[in-house]
Design an enzyme around this catalytic site. Structure first.
Site, PDB file in Angstrom:
ATOM      1  N   GLU A  96       1.065   1.097  -0.818  1.00  0.00           N
ATOM      2  CA  GLU A  96       1.163   1.300   0.636  1.00  0.00           C
ATOM      3  C   GLU A  96       0.994  -0.013   1.394  1.00  0.00           C
ATOM      4  OE1 GLU A  96       2.410   3.889   1.579  1.00  0.00           O
ATOM      5  OE2 GLU A  96       2.091   5.150  -0.163  1.00  0.00           O
ATOM      6  N   HIS A 101       6.902  -4.581   6.439  1.00  0.00           N
ATOM      7  CA  HIS A 101       6.936  -4.529   7.906  1.00  0.00           C
ATOM      8  C   HIS A 101       6.564  -5.880   8.503  1.00  0.00           C
ATOM      9  CE1 HIS A 101       5.461  -2.409  11.822  1.00  0.00           C
ATOM     10  NE2 HIS A 101       6.667  -2.908  11.952  1.00  0.00           N
TER      11      HIS A 101
END
Length: 228
Positions: free
Chosen positions: A96, A103
């Site tokens: 994750e 991003h």
């Protein structure tokens, strides 16, 4: 013919549900608590966020499944992985955070997926309206062609969800094998034996979306069959 039809149904069900079973089995198999691990999955995620200077990224526990939310810039881990001190928790946390790195670096795959997810949420709602309106319109216009046309548009809109899953697969692969695994290996967070097991967990994390894509394709096929 009946036997062939039954075998075909069983094959489709196996293709759709076998990945889900394998993912769950793999995650559970490596979720035994480890006294030799220095921290939990949540602590691992927070450490990696700080290590890579991901300013503004938070780590929190959720009951909605492990994921990274680009909108709020939050790594969310299930209670088991947030509080767990085991191989699954550590590998999922790294996966994750891998999305958070995508991003942070402005990588195209994640951007495209987020754009498609937003679009798919809208098309899903519109598709449901089409499917509800199709039989009503057919009755009002007294023509099956109207229902066929409306349902066909609805199926096309549902196809966007399938596209989202297809775009998601390389993004998940990158988070697992181009981000998380090198981080775990090069940072000496795991032994060589544990790295082999972590690879299986990371593969399972990526294949979660394969199961979702196959389910979407199955739903789409059902509607196409109705039209036939």
């Amino acid at each position: 013919m009946a036997i062939l039809g039954l075998l075909g149904v069983l094959l489709v069900l196996a293709l759709v549900y076998a990945p889900q079973f394998w993912v769950g089995h793999t995650m559970r198999r490596h979720s035994e608590e480890r006294a030799d691990f220095p921290g939990t999955g949540g602590e691992m995620a927070q450490h990696l966020v700080e290590r890579f200077g991901l300013d503004g990224v938070r780590v929190e526990m959720t009951d909605k499944g492990d994921h990274y939310d680009p909108e709020s810039r939050t790594v969310r881990l299930s209670e088991a992985n947030h509080r767990g001190s085991n191989l699954t928790a550590v590998a999922v946390a790294a996966h994750e955070v891998g999305h958070a790195l995508q991003h942070h670096r402005g990588e195209r795959g994640l951007k495209l997926r987020q754009s498609l997810v937003t679009f798919a949420m809208q098309t899903d709602r519109i598709a449901s309206v089409f499917f509800i309106a199709a039989p009503v319109l057919a009755v009002l216009l007294r023509t099956p062609a109207a229902m066929f046309g409306m349902a066909l548009i609805g199926i096309g809109l549902l196809g966007v969800r399938v596209l989202v899953h297809l775009v998601t697969l390389p993004v998940e692969y990158d988070a697992s094998f181009n981000k998380a695994l090198p981080i775990l290996r090069e940072g000496n967070y795991l032994s060589n034996d544990d790295l082999a097991s972590a690879r299986s967990v990371l593969k399972a994390a990526a294949l979660t979306y394969v199961a979702a894509a196959l389910t979407s394709l199955l739903n789409l096929a059902r509607w196409i069959r109705v039209l036939r």
